[in-house]
Scaffold this motif. Structure first.
Motif, short mmCIF file in Angstrom:
data_model
loop_
_atom_site.label_atom_id
_atom_site.label_comp_id
_atom_site.label_asym_id
_atom_site.label_seq_id
_atom_site.Cartn_x
_atom_site.Cartn_y
_atom_site.Cartn_z
N ILE A 147 -40.84 -45.55 -32.76
CA ILE A 147 -39.89 -46.10 -33.74
C ILE A 147 -40.52 -46.10 -35.12
O ILE A 147 -39.92 -45.65 -36.10
CB ILE A 147 -39.48 -47.55 -33.36
CG1 ILE A 147 -38.53 -47.53 -32.17
CG2 ILE A 147 -38.82 -48.25 -34.56
CD1 ILE A 147 -38.06 -48.90 -31.73
N SER B 217 -41.23 -42.39 -36.49
CA SER B 217 -40.02 -41.64 -36.87
C SER B 217 -39.38 -42.24 -38.12
O SER B 217 -38.91 -41.52 -38.99
CB SER B 217 -39.01 -41.61 -35.71
OG SER B 217 -38.66 -42.92 -35.32
N THR B 218 -39.40 -43.57 -38.21
CA THR B 218 -38.83 -44.22 -39.39
C THR B 218 -39.68 -43.94 -40.62
O THR B 218 -39.16 -43.66 -41.70
CB THR B 218 -38.70 -45.74 -39.16
OG1 THR B 218 -37.91 -45.98 -38.01
CG2 THR B 218 -38.03 -46.42 -40.35
N ALA C 194 -41.45 -41.35 -41.16
CA ALA C 194 -41.19 -39.97 -41.55
C ALA C 194 -39.87 -39.89 -42.33
O ALA C 194 -39.78 -39.18 -43.33
CB ALA C 194 -41.14 -39.07 -40.32
N ALA C 195 -38.87 -40.65 -41.90
CA ALA C 195 -37.58 -40.66 -42.60
C ALA C 195 -37.71 -41.24 -44.00
O ALA C 195 -36.94 -40.94 -44.89
CB ALA C 195 -36.54 -41.45 -41.79
N LEU C 196 -38.70 -42.10 -44.19
CA LEU C 196 -38.94 -42.71 -45.50
C LEU C 196 -39.87 -41.87 -46.36
O LEU C 196 -40.23 -42.27 -47.46
CB LEU C 196 -39.52 -44.12 -45.32
CG LEU C 196 -38.60 -45.14 -44.64
CD1 LEU C 196 -39.34 -46.44 -44.41
CD2 LEU C 196 -37.35 -45.39 -45.48
N LYS D 2 -27.06 -51.39 -25.42
CA LYS D 2 -27.25 -51.91 -26.78
C LYS D 2 -27.46 -50.80 -27.80
O LYS D 2 -27.81 -51.07 -28.95
CB LYS D 2 -28.45 -52.86 -26.81
CG LYS D 2 -28.30 -54.07 -25.92
CD LYS D 2 -27.58 -55.20 -26.62
CE LYS D 2 -27.52 -56.41 -25.70
NZ LYS D 2 -26.82 -57.53 -26.33
N GLY D 3 -27.32 -49.56 -27.39
CA GLY D 3 -27.45 -48.47 -28.35
C GLY D 3 -28.87 -48.21 -28.80
O GLY D 3 -29.10 -47.67 -29.88
N VAL D 4 -29.84 -48.62 -27.97
CA VAL D 4 -31.24 -48.34 -28.30
C VAL D 4 -31.57 -46.93 -27.81
O VAL D 4 -31.22 -46.57 -26.69
CB VAL D 4 -32.18 -49.37 -27.63
CG1 VAL D 4 -33.64 -49.01 -27.83
CG2 VAL D 4 -31.91 -50.77 -28.17
N ALA D 5 -32.21 -46.17 -28.64
CA ALA D 5 -32.54 -44.79 -28.29
C ALA D 5 -33.46 -44.73 -27.09
O ALA D 5 -34.20 -45.68 -26.82
CB ALA D 5 -33.19 -44.10 -29.48
N GLU E 40 -35.75 -39.43 -26.82
CA GLU E 40 -35.00 -39.14 -28.04
C GLU E 40 -35.85 -39.44 -29.28
O GLU E 40 -35.92 -38.63 -30.21
CB GLU E 40 -33.73 -39.99 -28.04
CG GLU E 40 -32.69 -39.59 -29.06
CD GLU E 40 -31.42 -40.44 -28.96
OE1 GLU E 40 -30.58 -40.31 -29.84
OE2 GLU E 40 -31.29 -41.23 -28.00
N LEU E 41 -36.52 -40.59 -29.26
CA LEU E 41 -37.35 -40.96 -30.41
C LEU E 41 -38.54 -40.02 -30.55
O LEU E 41 -38.96 -39.66 -31.65
CB LEU E 41 -37.84 -42.40 -30.27
CG LEU E 41 -36.78 -43.48 -30.47
CD1 LEU E 41 -37.32 -44.84 -30.07
CD2 LEU E 41 -36.32 -43.51 -31.93
N MET F 136 -37.39 -36.90 -32.12
CA MET F 136 -37.17 -37.10 -33.55
C MET F 136 -38.49 -37.12 -34.31
O MET F 136 -38.58 -36.64 -35.44
CB MET F 136 -36.41 -38.40 -33.78
CG MET F 136 -34.96 -38.26 -33.42
SD MET F 136 -34.09 -39.80 -33.52
CE MET F 136 -32.46 -39.21 -33.94
N GLU G 86 -39.49 -33.48 -34.59
CA GLU G 86 -38.65 -32.78 -35.57
C GLU G 86 -39.04 -33.14 -37.00
O GLU G 86 -38.88 -32.36 -37.91
CB GLU G 86 -37.17 -33.13 -35.34
CG GLU G 86 -36.57 -32.40 -34.15
CD GLU G 86 -35.16 -32.87 -33.83
OE1 GLU G 86 -34.61 -32.39 -32.84
OE2 GLU G 86 -34.64 -33.72 -34.59
#
Lengths: 76, 161
Positions: free
Chosen positions: B25, B28-29, B31-33, B100-103, B107-108, B111, B114
């Motif tokens: 988590i 990946s976050t 990296a997105a930042l 609860k929509g947790v990846a 999947e993480l 990501m 990627e």
């Protein structure tokens, strides 16, 4: 709500997926284009503020409507 | 530009389903930042690099883990060690995460790859446990403590998980 160029529905997704999906979607946009993100994760409100601050993409609008959170992000 | 990029270095040491989340988590976050991120997997953390993940979760030795029907309050610890309990808890946790929509961890992890998060497997651990490198996902590197410090020494954030 102002105009946008692309919409991303991240409803039902939890942290950090809305941010990761938004980042991916923004990568496909041109500078100045606007992404409309829809999310249900209450944590996304603060997260998108932090995302905008750190990436330089501008958070034009952030609001709750009909139990969902809407964000307009302008690509830097 | 490359020098202005912030860096995140993580050491992942745990191989359970719950503890698989923080490294992936955060990386990946980050990296997105716009961070450059690297995860060094050592000891049980290497389980997170297997092509086919079989991560489990258990309440044994973990009184803080919430359980359905308040079982964490009344269900005797000894019963939690019964055969099948670990599998049951694991499938309950996975079902809850999905609802609860947790990846998923897979999947993480994808990501992270990627987003060019560098994943490094501790060579010493691979040798120690006679692990087969072909069982790990593609695109990872192998290295030791000095390899970790090469990046961690330059990092802005360094976490031991």
């Amino acid at each position: 709500m102002a105009n946008w160029d692309q919409e991303l529905d991240a409803s039902g997704l939890n942290c950090p997926l809305p941010i990761l999906r938004a980042k991916k979607a923004l990568a496909g946009l041109q500078s100045g284009q606007v992404l409309h993100v829809i999310a249900t994760d209450p944590g996304s409100v603060k997260d998108f503020e932090a995302f905008a601050k750190q990436t330089g993409n501008e958070l034009l609008e952030s609001k709750e409507e009909g139990g969902k959170f809407h964000f307009l992000i302008k690509k830097a | 530009m490359a020098d202005e990029q912030k860096k995140l270095a993580i050491i992942a040491t745990k191989g359970t389903l719950d503890w698989a989340y923080p490294p992936f988590i955060l990386a990946s976050t980050a990296a997105a930042l716009g961070y450059e991120a690297q995860i060094f997997f050592t000891f049980y953390g290497l389980q997170l690099l297997r092509k086919k993940l079989s991560l489990k979760v258990t309440s044994l030795g973990n009184p803080g883990m919430p359980m359905p029907m308040g079982m964490d309050k009344w269900f005797p610890v000894l019963f939690q060690a019964l055969p099948g309990m670990e599998a049951m808890m694991t499938s309950m946790m996975k079902a809850k995460m999905k609802a609860k929509g947790v990846a998923s961890v897979e999947e993480l992890r994808t990501m992270c790859q990627e987003a060019d998060v560098k994943l490094i497997a501790c060579q010493m651990t691979v040798d120690l446990f006679d692990m087969d490198p072909s069982e790990f996902i593609d695109g990872i590197e192998f290295g030791g403590a000095a390899t970790f410090f090469e990046f961690a020494g330059e990092s802005d954030i360094c976490l031991f998980i």
